[in-house]
Design a protein around this motif. Structure first.
Motif, PDB file in Angstrom:
ATOM      1  N   MET A   3       0.823  -1.199   0.000  1.00  0.00           N
ATOM      2  CA  MET A   3       0.000   0.000   0.000  1.00  0.00           C
ATOM      3  C   MET A   3       0.855   1.246   0.000  1.00  0.00           C
ATOM      4  O   MET A   3       1.897   1.283   0.631  1.00  0.00           O
ATOM      5  CB  MET A   3      -0.911   0.009   1.237  1.00  0.00           C
ATOM      6  CG  MET A   3      -2.073  -0.959   1.127  1.00  0.00           C
ATOM      7  SD  MET A   3      -3.051  -0.987   2.626  1.00  0.00           S
ATOM      8  CE  MET A   3      -2.107  -2.109   3.619  1.00  0.00           C
ATOM      9  N   LYS A   4       0.397   2.274  -0.654  1.00  0.00           N
ATOM     10  CA  LYS A   4       1.134   3.524  -0.688  1.00  0.00           C
ATOM     11  C   LYS A   4       1.053   4.213   0.661  1.00  0.00           C
ATOM     12  O   LYS A   4       0.085   4.100   1.392  1.00  0.00           O
ATOM     13  CB  LYS A   4       0.550   4.459  -1.756  1.00  0.00           C
ATOM     14  CG  LYS A   4       0.746   3.968  -3.183  1.00  0.00           C
ATOM     15  CD  LYS A   4       0.176   4.995  -4.129  1.00  0.00           C
ATOM     16  CE  LYS A   4       0.347   4.539  -5.563  1.00  0.00           C
ATOM     17  NZ  LYS A   4      -0.229   5.498  -6.505  1.00  0.00           N
TER      18      LYS A   4
ATOM     19  N   LEU B 236      10.351  -1.814 -11.751  1.00  0.00           N
ATOM     20  CA  LEU B 236       9.045  -1.504 -11.189  1.00  0.00           C
ATOM     21  C   LEU B 236       7.941  -2.351 -11.807  1.00  0.00           C
ATOM     22  O   LEU B 236       6.780  -2.268 -11.395  1.00  0.00           O
ATOM     23  CB  LEU B 236       8.722  -0.021 -11.400  1.00  0.00           C
ATOM     24  CG  LEU B 236       9.451   0.951 -10.474  1.00  0.00           C
ATOM     25  CD1 LEU B 236       9.429   2.362 -11.041  1.00  0.00           C
ATOM     26  CD2 LEU B 236       8.825   0.931  -9.082  1.00  0.00           C
ATOM     27  N   THR B 237       8.272  -3.160 -12.785  1.00  0.00           N
ATOM     28  CA  THR B 237       7.274  -4.008 -13.453  1.00  0.00           C
ATOM     29  C   THR B 237       7.512  -5.487 -13.200  1.00  0.00           C
ATOM     30  O   THR B 237       6.802  -6.325 -13.745  1.00  0.00           O
ATOM     31  CB  THR B 237       7.297  -3.764 -14.975  1.00  0.00           C
ATOM     32  OG1 THR B 237       8.524  -4.266 -15.525  1.00  0.00           O
ATOM     33  CG2 THR B 237       7.172  -2.285 -15.310  1.00  0.00           C
TER      34      THR B 237
ATOM     35  N   VAL C 240       3.500   9.838  -3.140  1.00  0.00           N
ATOM     36  CA  VAL C 240       4.400   8.798  -2.627  1.00  0.00           C
ATOM     37  C   VAL C 240       5.238   9.314  -1.465  1.00  0.00           C
ATOM     38  O   VAL C 240       6.050   8.582  -0.893  1.00  0.00           O
ATOM     39  CB  VAL C 240       5.345   8.276  -3.737  1.00  0.00           C
ATOM     40  CG1 VAL C 240       4.560   7.588  -4.827  1.00  0.00           C
ATOM     41  CG2 VAL C 240       6.225   9.399  -4.291  1.00  0.00           C
ATOM     42  N   TYR C 241       5.070  10.574  -1.094  1.00  0.00           N
ATOM     43  CA  TYR C 241       5.862  11.209  -0.038  1.00  0.00           C
ATOM     44  C   TYR C 241       5.659  10.485   1.290  1.00  0.00           C
ATOM     45  O   TYR C 241       4.538  10.140   1.669  1.00  0.00           O
ATOM     46  CB  TYR C 241       5.432  12.661   0.102  1.00  0.00           C
ATOM     47  CG  TYR C 241       6.327  13.511   0.970  1.00  0.00           C
ATOM     48  CD1 TYR C 241       7.498  14.058   0.457  1.00  0.00           C
ATOM     49  CD2 TYR C 241       5.994  13.795   2.291  1.00  0.00           C
ATOM     50  CE1 TYR C 241       8.312  14.853   1.239  1.00  0.00           C
ATOM     51  CE2 TYR C 241       6.806  14.590   3.075  1.00  0.00           C
ATOM     52  CZ  TYR C 241       7.967  15.123   2.551  1.00  0.00           C
ATOM     53  OH  TYR C 241       8.773  15.913   3.317  1.00  0.00           O
TER      54      TYR C 241
ATOM     55  N   GLY D 209      10.523   8.056  -2.387  1.00  0.00           N
ATOM     56  CA  GLY D 209       9.117   7.785  -2.136  1.00  0.00           C
ATOM     57  C   GLY D 209       8.867   6.315  -1.874  1.00  0.00           C
ATOM     58  O   GLY D 209       9.772   5.470  -1.917  1.00  0.00           O
ATOM     59  N   GLY D 210       7.597   5.987  -1.629  1.00  0.00           N
ATOM     60  CA  GLY D 210       7.243   4.648  -1.186  1.00  0.00           C
ATOM     61  C   GLY D 210       7.519   3.539  -2.170  1.00  0.00           C
ATOM     62  O   GLY D 210       7.629   2.373  -1.772  1.00  0.00           O
ATOM     63  N   LEU D 211       7.654   3.854  -3.454  1.00  0.00           N
ATOM     64  CA  LEU D 211       7.917   2.803  -4.426  1.00  0.00           C
ATOM     65  C   LEU D 211       9.394   2.452  -4.527  1.00  0.00           C
ATOM     66  O   LEU D 211       9.743   1.356  -4.973  1.00  0.00           O
ATOM     67  CB  LEU D 211       7.408   3.213  -5.813  1.00  0.00           C
ATOM     68  CG  LEU D 211       5.934   3.600  -5.928  1.00  0.00           C
ATOM     69  CD1 LEU D 211       5.580   3.880  -7.376  1.00  0.00           C
ATOM     70  CD2 LEU D 211       5.037   2.519  -5.341  1.00  0.00           C
TER      71      LEU D 211
END
Length: 666
Positions: free
Chosen positions: A1-2, A171-172, A464-465, A513-515
């Protein structure tokens, strides 16, 4: 989850940590006046350092212990390291070593509802570990709430500012292909027969580019996993912390009860973790951690750098700015009592084994650690009192300290955050105040800031912060000064502009960021490697900047993973497990491994020493002395409690500074 501002789901995912103490009676007006002392990038004060380092960049990823990353690392000839391999817990190929039993995990019994047990009895070794679990890791590239993204085009649209082109494809990839909170059968025939000790994660899938579950990383759970008692103490381990209850805590309480009753069908997979905490990567296989391993071989790492607080992101990130912890206030800076369901009670519910009575609703929680009668407090304070150096718990009277993750008291637009599960605005001073007062330039570059600062909650909430990661977002003196916020809070594209334009400040905090932060389940460590690579490449392309820069690469905390290193209790809040620290600089080359005892506050101590600043407050951890470490155990300070200032990381040539040459083995 973001991770989104005010998001209950984000806070629950980020099961995290605790704070230390802070000068409680501090007038916000005093710090507001300091914040008025604006900083200018061209000020001479920023150039006045005692070393050749004029720029410090602190990059903070997520949730990995030293052994989880570098447990199999083999340093250059002439250097030594303390890790799973050197201790013969594992072999170079990741298989169990001759001393594998030193990392064995145990079950225990904690059934007394009247008492939280820091070191519970009834211990028995696991025959085999509980099966690992998928947790909340993404199941497929088509997940409605990525990561990962379903297409390369979508990934490029989201993260081209923060990653170099060759890294965006990750990321994929790496989804589990399995249901969430299910047994992780990617381990094949080993899934249900894991030996009792650390196991190699990269047996999952074709390579290390895989999403995995996230272990519990909360305050009382982390203390309990450490299993600390002076009855366990030895010459090699004088704090008596055995680190042998990781799997048991994961499977008996996990990320918390939030006051709910235990399910009637509860088993060792119900928490969605299994034995996730015992997983490690193997840098010897040429696939795991390739970039960070290359940096370690060329520059300097520490094998004695620790998260400052037991638990997770919130309080550890706070400590990186305050060298102390935050307490609940009335919103005006005065000590107050939080709602009952936000106060921690880690005593087991009646009829259960270690299922906490109240673990702090929605990922947070507070404890009044000045009162030894409070649930959980007695066990930790009692243990500290038995240590030969009697560390001060550092808990101010009647103050309820934040132990895990709640939203900061301010939104990105400077308004007071009135959402549920938010710590009120804080009067606690930070390193930002020290820098502002002396006109030393600084910025906090957080990926997603440009969307997070929007006054539209739909925009800021989708950012995403990481709001709980910015230690300055909690502070009244900073957040009520729009000029300071406007100048010093920036996004990642601003970092690259400042590097290219020669306007990088003296002190830079950088948060992906979160990703991309490497947090298990929601990110991958390879994505964090890619984030760091782009920054280092940008700095090194500017020779004038590179020759005066030190880049500190670390994580907020260990994420609940096992680590075999020594832990030095400093106060009620920690320290916790070792975490990675890589220092990239022209003055940290050579593939060295430093052993000086340090934690996040050591970075603050480095900044203070380099720019001749005083400690943040009279009670913050940056007042602790540098450690004295001697044989036969070079990892344990004999003048505890003590933490270093990281000057030993660097080798300055004669005449480069006014201080001694760091030998790297202090």
């Amino acid at each position: 989850m973001k991770r989104t501002n005010g998001s209950r789901t984000r806070i629950m995912r980020r099961a995290g940590l605790a704070g230390g103490g802070v000068a409680l009676v501090i007038a916000s007006a005093v710090f507001a006046s300091l914040a008025q002392s604006e900083t200018h990038e061209g000020d001479d004060a920023s150039r006045h350092t005692i070393s050749p380092i004029k720029h410090v960049i602190v990059i903070v990823g997520e949730n990995r212990t030293f052994d989880q990353v570098f447990g199999a690392y083999q340093p250059r000839t002439g250097q030594t390291v303390s890790n799973l391999l050197s201790r013969r817990i594992i072999n170079a190929d990741g298989s169990p070593g001759t001393n594998f039993s030193a990392a064995a995990q145990y079950t225990a019994q904690a059934t007394d509802p009247s008492h939280f047990q820091l070191s519970p009895g009834g211990k028995a070794p696991y025959t085999t570990l509980p099966a690992p679990n998928t947790g909340s890791a993404p199941t497929a590239a088509s997940d409605a709430n990525p990561p990962p993204f379903a297409t390369l085009a979508a990934a490029q649209a989201a993260e081209s500012d923060a990653l170099e082109p060759q890294d965006i494809v990750h990321l994929t990839t790496g989804a589990t292909g399995l249901p969430q909170k299910s047994v992780d059968t990617r381990f094949g025939t080993n899934t249900f027969t894991l030996p009792n000790g650390p196991y190699q994660i990269s047996r999952v899938g074709p390579d290390y580019d895989q999403y995995i579950a996230s272990p519990v990383h909360r305050f009382y759970q982390a203390w309990q996993q450490a299993d600390c008692s002076v009855s366990h103490a030895s010459a090699d381990n004088p704090s008596g912390c055995l680190a042998d209850l990781f799997a048991w805590v994961e499977t008996t309480i996990g990320a918390g009860s939030n006051g709910n009753a235990q399910s009637a069908t509860f088993n060792d997979q119900t928490t969605g973790e299994g034995s996730t905490a015992l997983g490690f990567y193997n840098v010897n296989n040429g696939k795991d951690m390739p970039y960070f391993t290359a940096l370690a071989k060329q520059y300097t790492i520490s094998d004695n750098y620790h998260q400052p607080v037991m638990g997770g992101t919130g309080a550890n990130s706070i400590m990186l700015g305050t060298a102390d912890a935050l307490y609940f206030t009335d919103g005006q800076g005065h000590v107050a009592t939080p709602p009952t369901n936000e106060i921690e009670d880690p005593r087991p519910q009646s009829g259960t084994n270690n299922w906490y009575a109240q673990d702090g609703y929605a990922g947070g929680s507070y404890s009044n650690c000045s009162d030894a009668k409070q649930p959980g407090v007695d066990a930790i304070v009692g243990y500290l009192g038995t240590l030969p150096y009697h560390p001060n718990p550092n808990c101010a009277a009647s103050a309820y300290y934040l132990l895990n993750n709640y939203n900061p008291g301010y939104n990105g637009d400077g308004s007071v955050n009135t959402s549920a599960f938010t710590i009120p605005p804080s009067p606690v001073r930070t390193i930002a105040d020290s820098l502002l007062a002396k006109h030393i330039s600084w910025k906090y570059y957080g990926e997603g800031w440009n969307t997070f600062k929007s006054s539209d909650p739909k925009v800021s909430g989708a950012s995403v912060y990481c709001n709980i990661c910015n230690p300055f977002l909690y502070e009244t003196a900073i957040m009520t000064n729009k000029e300071v916020v406007g100048k010093h809070f920036k996004d990642v594209p601003d970092l690259y502009d400042d590097i290219a334009d020669g306007k990088l400040p003296a002190v830079s905090y950088v948060k992906p960021g979160g990703l991309l932060d490497g947090h298990p389940a929601s990110s991958k460590y390879g994505l964090y490697e890619g984030f760091v690579r782009k920054i280092i490449d940008a700095v090194q392309r500017r020779p004038e900047l590179w020759k005066s820069t030190a880049i500190f690469i670390t994580n907020d905390e260990g994420g609940g993973y096992y680590d075999s290193g020594y832990v030095q209790p400093l106060d009620f809040f920690g320290d916790g497990s070792r975490i990675p620290l890589i220092v990239v600089s022209p003055y940290s080359q050579g593939g060295r491994v430093v052993h000086e005892y340090a934690d996040h506050v050591s970075i603050i101590k480095f900044i203070e020493r380099n720019w001749s600043l005083a400690p943040i407050t009279s009670r913050s951890r940056d007042n602790l002395p540098n450690p004295v470490q001697t044989s036969p155990n070079p990892y344990v300070p004999v003048n505890a409690p003590a933490i270093g200032d990281l000057f030993s990381v660097f080798s300055f040539r004669h005449g480069d500074d006014r201080h001694e040459h760091g030998d790297g083995n202090n």
